[in-house]
Structure formats: structure tokens, C-alpha cells
Design a protein around this motif. Structure first.
Motif, PDB file in Angstrom:
ATOM      1  N   GLU A  42      13.074 -63.342 -75.675  1.00 19.32           N
ATOM      2  CA  GLU A  42      13.099 -63.613 -74.451  1.00 19.32           C
ATOM      3  C   GLU A  42      12.188 -62.479 -73.582  1.00 19.32           C
ATOM      4  OE1 GLU A  42      17.005 -64.560 -73.071  1.00 19.32           O
ATOM      5  OE2 GLU A  42      16.995 -66.532 -73.737  1.00 19.32           O
ATOM      6  N   GLU A  43      12.534 -61.323 -74.207  1.00 19.75           N
ATOM      7  CA  GLU A  43      11.804 -60.010 -73.621  1.00 19.75           C
ATOM      8  C   GLU A  43      10.294 -60.326 -73.826  1.00 19.75           C
ATOM      9  OE1 GLU A  43      13.015 -56.048 -75.036  1.00 19.75           O
ATOM     10  OE2 GLU A  43      11.158 -55.281 -74.583  1.00 19.75           O
ATOM     11  N   LYS A  60      17.541 -65.650 -94.614  1.00 16.19           N
ATOM     12  CA  LYS A  60      17.205 -65.404 -93.082  1.00 16.19           C
ATOM     13  C   LYS A  60      16.929 -66.871 -92.422  1.00 16.19           C
ATOM     14  CE  LYS A  60      17.194 -60.923 -92.684  1.00 16.19           C
ATOM     15  NZ  LYS A  60      17.819 -60.015 -91.812  1.00 16.19           N
ATOM     16  N   ARG A  61      17.158 -67.857 -93.234  1.00 19.72           N
ATOM     17  CA  ARG A  61      16.814 -69.219 -92.647  1.00 19.72           C
ATOM     18  C   ARG A  61      17.254 -69.607 -91.299  1.00 19.72           C
ATOM     19  NH1 ARG A  61      16.566 -72.751 -97.699  1.00 19.72           N
ATOM     20  NH2 ARG A  61      15.059 -71.383 -98.102  1.00 19.72           N
ATOM     21  N   SER A  62      18.526 -69.145 -91.161  1.00 22.74           N
ATOM     22  CA  SER A  62      19.307 -69.510 -90.005  1.00 22.74           C
ATOM     23  C   SER A  62      18.394 -69.027 -88.601  1.00 22.74           C
ATOM     24  CB  SER A  62      20.616 -69.086 -89.775  1.00 22.74           C
ATOM     25  OG  SER A  62      20.785 -67.760 -89.841  1.00 22.74           O
ATOM     26  N   ILE A  63      17.509 -67.971 -88.811  1.00 23.97           N
ATOM     27  CA  ILE A  63      16.757 -67.653 -87.695  1.00 23.97           C
ATOM     28  C   ILE A  63      15.769 -68.813 -87.408  1.00 23.97           C
ATOM     29  CG2 ILE A  63      14.754 -66.047 -86.920  1.00 23.97           C
ATOM     30  CD1 ILE A  63      16.175 -63.814 -88.735  1.00 23.97           C
ATOM     31  N   GLU A  64      15.030 -69.301 -88.589  1.00 19.57           N
ATOM     32  CA  GLU A  64      14.283 -70.548 -88.086  1.00 19.57           C
ATOM     33  C   GLU A  64      14.972 -71.761 -87.527  1.00 19.57           C
ATOM     34  OE1 GLU A  64      11.477 -71.244 -91.390  1.00 19.57           O
ATOM     35  OE2 GLU A  64      11.652 -69.195 -92.188  1.00 19.57           O
ATOM     36  N   ASP A  65      16.108 -72.076 -87.949  1.00 20.68           N
ATOM     37  CA  ASP A  65      16.834 -73.032 -87.346  1.00 20.68           C
ATOM     38  C   ASP A  65      17.190 -72.862 -86.115  1.00 20.68           C
ATOM     39  OD1 ASP A  65      16.818 -74.307 -90.049  1.00 20.68           O
ATOM     40  OD2 ASP A  65      18.778 -73.623 -90.749  1.00 20.68           O
ATOM     41  N   HIS A  66      17.408 -71.486 -85.731  1.00 16.44           N
ATOM     42  CA  HIS A  66      18.058 -71.241 -84.366  1.00 16.44           C
ATOM     43  C   HIS A  66      16.658 -71.516 -83.212  1.00 16.44           C
ATOM     44  CE1 HIS A  66      20.094 -69.443 -81.052  1.00 16.44           C
ATOM     45  NE2 HIS A  66      19.042 -68.797 -80.566  1.00 16.44           N
ATOM     46  N   PHE A  67      15.483 -71.455 -83.471  1.00 21.13           N
ATOM     47  CA  PHE A  67      14.507 -71.584 -82.838  1.00 21.13           C
ATOM     48  C   PHE A  67      13.853 -72.879 -82.692  1.00 21.13           C
ATOM     49  CE2 PHE A  67      14.844 -66.937 -82.928  1.00 21.13           C
ATOM     50  CZ  PHE A  67      14.850 -66.639 -81.378  1.00 21.13           C
ATOM     51  N   ASP A  68      14.192 -73.560 -83.797  1.00 25.03           N
ATOM     52  CA  ASP A  68      13.711 -74.996 -84.204  1.00 25.03           C
ATOM     53  C   ASP A  68      14.630 -76.257 -83.396  1.00 25.03           C
ATOM     54  OD1 ASP A  68      12.370 -77.175 -85.338  1.00 25.03           O
ATOM     55  OD2 ASP A  68      13.258 -76.665 -87.192  1.00 25.03           O
ATOM     56  N   LEU A  86      22.649 -79.055 -73.063  1.00 29.29           N
ATOM     57  CA  LEU A  86      21.635 -79.773 -73.537  1.00 29.29           C
ATOM     58  C   LEU A  86      20.356 -79.010 -73.207  1.00 29.29           C
ATOM     59  CD1 LEU A  86      20.445 -82.177 -75.134  1.00 29.29           C
ATOM     60  CD2 LEU A  86      20.315 -83.635 -73.062  1.00 29.29           C
ATOM     61  N   LYS A  87      20.430 -78.763 -71.887  1.00 33.27           N
ATOM     62  CA  LYS A  87      19.047 -77.826 -71.367  1.00 33.27           C
ATOM     63  C   LYS A  87      19.037 -76.545 -72.197  1.00 33.27           C
ATOM     64  CE  LYS A  87      16.691 -76.353 -67.357  1.00 33.27           C
ATOM     65  NZ  LYS A  87      16.436 -75.062 -68.102  1.00 33.27           N
ATOM     66  N   MET A  88      20.070 -75.927 -72.171  1.00 34.69           N
ATOM     67  CA  MET A  88      20.282 -74.538 -72.944  1.00 34.69           C
ATOM     68  C   MET A  88      19.594 -74.764 -74.324  1.00 34.69           C
ATOM     69  SD  MET A  88      23.521 -72.131 -74.199  1.00 34.69           S
ATOM     70  CE  MET A  88      24.008 -71.794 -72.504  1.00 34.69           C
ATOM     71  N   VAL A  89      19.979 -75.505 -75.069  1.00 36.07           N
ATOM     72  CA  VAL A  89      19.921 -75.755 -76.369  1.00 36.07           C
ATOM     73  C   VAL A  89      18.133 -76.237 -76.750  1.00 36.07           C
ATOM     74  CG1 VAL A  89      19.961 -77.251 -78.339  1.00 36.07           C
ATOM     75  CG2 VAL A  89      21.902 -76.580 -77.412  1.00 36.07           C
ATOM     76  N   ARG A  90      17.952 -77.072 -75.603  1.00 34.97           N
ATOM     77  CA  ARG A  90      16.325 -77.409 -75.712  1.00 34.97           C
ATOM     78  C   ARG A  90      15.493 -76.353 -75.425  1.00 34.97           C
ATOM     79  NH1 ARG A  90      16.898 -83.555 -73.394  1.00 34.97           N
ATOM     80  NH2 ARG A  90      17.014 -84.593 -75.065  1.00 34.97           N
ATOM     81  N   ASP A  91      15.914 -75.738 -74.360  1.00 38.46           N
ATOM     82  CA  ASP A  91      14.954 -74.310 -73.967  1.00 38.46           C
ATOM     83  C   ASP A  91      14.721 -73.614 -75.086  1.00 38.46           C
ATOM     84  OD1 ASP A  91      14.880 -75.342 -71.434  1.00 38.46           O
ATOM     85  OD2 ASP A  91      16.374 -73.922 -70.415  1.00 38.46           O
ATOM     86  N   ILE A  92      15.792 -73.200 -75.952  1.00 38.89           N
ATOM     87  CA  ILE A  92      15.480 -72.258 -76.930  1.00 38.89           C
ATOM     88  C   ILE A  92      14.363 -72.734 -78.051  1.00 38.89           C
ATOM     89  CG2 ILE A  92      16.546 -71.524 -79.162  1.00 38.89           C
ATOM     90  CD1 ILE A  92      19.165 -71.512 -77.661  1.00 38.89           C
ATOM     91  N   SER A  93      14.405 -74.108 -78.152  1.00 40.98           N
ATOM     92  CA  SER A  93      13.212 -74.414 -79.216  1.00 40.98           C
ATOM     93  C   SER A  93      12.096 -74.659 -78.510  1.00 40.98           C
ATOM     94  CB  SER A  93      13.610 -76.025 -79.804  1.00 40.98           C
ATOM     95  OG  SER A  93      13.954 -76.778 -78.900  1.00 40.98           O
ATOM     96  N   ASP A  94      11.952 -74.741 -77.204  1.00 38.31           N
ATOM     97  CA  ASP A  94      10.529 -74.830 -76.519  1.00 38.31           C
ATOM     98  C   ASP A  94      10.134 -73.638 -75.945  1.00 38.31           C
ATOM     99  OD1 ASP A  94      10.882 -77.618 -76.691  1.00 38.31           O
ATOM    100  OD2 ASP A  94      11.706 -78.077 -74.836  1.00 38.31           O
ATOM    101  N   MET A  95      10.742 -72.523 -76.293  1.00 33.30           N
ATOM    102  CA  MET A  95      10.490 -71.274 -75.765  1.00 33.30           C
ATOM    103  C   MET A  95       8.890 -70.801 -75.783  1.00 33.30           C
ATOM    104  SD  MET A  95      13.534 -68.634 -76.751  1.00 33.30           S
ATOM    105  CE  MET A  95      14.808 -68.566 -75.071  1.00 33.30           C
TER     106      MET A  95
END
Ligand code: G1P
Length: 290
Positions: A42-43, A60-68, A86-95
Motif C-alpha cells: 500500500e505504501e 511463500k505461496r500464500s503471498i501470491e494467494d493473498h494478492f490474487d 467483499l469490497k475489501m477482498v476485491r480491492d486487495i487483488s485489484d491493487m
């Protein structure tokens, strides 16, 4: 040239945070409810970075999953009408555009940065280390990007540390330029306090020119038998102007258990939903422990 790309090295074992890091990446440990790595991403986004390379490793695969995208989770939140989540979860993958590369062997920070050479090409780039979370009005890396615009040279984000802590950091020896910016004369990775040229430490934020890659290719293992970014930067400082910049903001070493606790409390206190309950709880704890 503008800084548009960033590298976030995230391949380390996280030995300072065992046992939590035995099978989970240290970068996924949350401060309150958000993984430390998300604060760093985010920074970079707030600073205007367009592409981020995360250098990962095994486990470290969970890192990729987190931003997917998380299709099942999104469907379930949609069905149950949990729109905010839902918005929070979508925002993470669209960052932002996030790219990954694996550092196959633990050969040090310098080697992790060298893995980013094909991604960066011939432009200046930002480096953000995941153990350093900085709370500041202007994102820390943006402060460095602004100094880069002015100086057009490598910029190291620094702050003073206690003299006894110099052995934990890359330490800068500089010449006074302005209050906050100094021309770098020399750098030493993790010197003993008695050998440290100053107590000005690099705290996990850099803007680096691409000339570093040629140097990293021939940098020999240094402190701890690892290829050190600080050693390559020391060589770069001999070839071109380099500056240290004392950034504004409170920096937390979240790779350290005490630093992590401090960050957790401070970040929770910034949230209205926790503030007064947490203060009451801490007051009670202080009384109980008198
Ligand atoms: C790395 C760098 C060091 C820098 C520090 C900042 O060390 O090698 O120069 O001062 O990050 O956190 P590490 O903490 O990964 O051992």
C-alpha cells in the motif's frame, strides 16, 4: 527518469520470528488484521509505483494467494450480502500489478535484488524491505522518490539508531549537505558499535539506479556469507553520487518480536473501534503489574 517500479524482497526465512515462520511467511503475519506485506504494498501504491516485483522463495505461496482473486470467498461474501468485506477482498487483488520471482537459494539481500534485474531493466527503482513498516504522513518511499527527483542519484532512507544497535543495520558515513540529505562517503554492513562510522542506519527504503546490477553480479559474499546490498551500494557510491535522506515517520522493526508488539499496539490505537477498549485494558494491565 521517474521511479515506477519497486522490488520487495520476501524470500527470507524469518528466523527472528520462529516458530510462527516455520511454515508461514513472516510477511503474512498481520499487524492487527492486515499482513505486514500489505502495508508495504500500500505504501508503494500511495507513492505512485505502478509495478511491484515480490522476490519470494519456497513456502511463500500464500503471498501470491493473498494478492490474487479469491473466487470462492468472493462468491460466499456476495451471497451473504457482506458488501464491505467483499469490497475489501476485491480491492486487495485489484491493487496494482504485482509480479513474482523466486530466489532459489538464500544468498542474501543483494542476490534477491539481482533477481529483479530483468524486471527493472535500465530504470531507477524503489526497494522496500518487509521488516520495516513506516508510519508517516507522506509514504516513506514517496519522500525518497521526491529527493531522487531533485538529486538524480541513489537515495538511502535513514534514521539515527542507538549506538549499541549499529550491528543490526547498514551504517552510512556521510558529508553534511542539508539538514536531512547527506552525500554518502562510505557504507558498512552491520558494524560493531566500536567500528561504526556513525549511528545513521539504512532502514529498509531505497531508490537505486540500475548501475547497481553490474556491481551485484560481481559482489562477493560479505557479512554472514551473504551477498550484501550494502556492499554493492558502497561500490556504487564510489562511481556516482549517492545520498542518505532522514525520512519523516515512525519506523517499526516488525521482524523483531518487540517491534512487532509495538506496531500492533500503535496501529490498533489508531483504529476508533479498538482505541478506548484497548486503553482501558492497558491501564488495567499496568495497575495489575505494579
Ligand atoms: C537489511 C540490510 C541492512 C539494513 C536493514 C534494514 O538487513 O542488509 O543494511 O539496515 O535490512 O532493516 P536485515 O535486517 O535484512 O538483516
Amino acid at each position: 527518469m521517474k521511479v515506477k517500479k519497486a522490488i520487495i524482497p520476501a524470500a527470507g526465512f524469518g528466523t527472528r520470528f520462529l516458530p510462527a515462520t516455520k511454515a508461514s511467511p513472516k510477511e503474512m503475519i498481520p499487524i492487527v488484521d492486515k499482513p505486514t506485506l500489505q502495508y508495504i504494498v500500500e505504501e508503494a501504491i500511495e507513492a505512485g509505483i505502478e509495478d511491484i516485483l515480490i522476490v519470494t522463495g519456497r513456502h511463500k505461496r500464500s503471498i501470491e494467494d493473498h494478492f490474487d482473486k479469491s473466487i470462492e470467498l468472493e462468491l460466499s461474501l456476495e451471497k451473504s450480502g457482506k458488501d464491505e468485506l467483499l469490497k475489501m477482498v476485491r480491492d486487495i487483488s485489484d491493487m496494482v500489478r504485482i509480479h513474482y520471482i523466486r530466489q532459489k537459494e538464500a544468498k542474501g539481500l543483494g542476490h534477491a535484488i539481482l533477481c529483479g534485474k530483468p524486471f527493472i531493466g535500465n530504470e531507477p527503482f524503489a526497494v522496500l524491505l518487509g521488516d520495516d513498516v513506516v508510519d508517516s504522513k507522506t509514504p516513506c518511499i514517496k519522500q525518497l522518490m521526491d529527493v531522487y527527483e531533485e538529486k538524480q542519484g541513489t537515495i538511502l532512507g535513514v534514521q539515527e539508531v542507538k549506538t549499541e544497535d549499529t550491528s543490526k543495520y547498514g551504517i552510512v558515513d556521510g558529508l553534511e549537505d542539508s539538514d536531512k540529505i547527506r552525500k554518502v562517503k562510505n557504507l558498512v554492513e552491520k558494524p560493531d558499535p566500536k567500528d561504526a562510522p556513525s549511528n545513521v542506519a539504512i532502514l529498509g527504503r531505497y531508490i537505486i539506479t540500475p548501475q547497481i546490477f553490474d556491481i551485484l553480479e560481481t559482489t562477493k559474499p560479505g557479512k554472514g556469507g551473504e551477498i550484501q546490498l550494502t556492499d554493492a551500494l558502497k561500490e556504487l557510491a564510489k562511481r556516482e553520487n549517492m545520498y542518505s535522506y532522514i525520512f519523516d515517520g515512525k519506523r517499526y522493526d516488525v521482524g523483531n518480536k518487540m517491534g512487532y508488539l509495538e506496531a500492533t499496539i500503535d496501529f490498533a490505537l489508531k483504529r476508533d473501534e479498538f482505541k478506548s477498549d484497548l486503553i482501558d485494558f492497558m491501564k488495567k494491565k499496568i495497575e495489575d503489574n505494579k
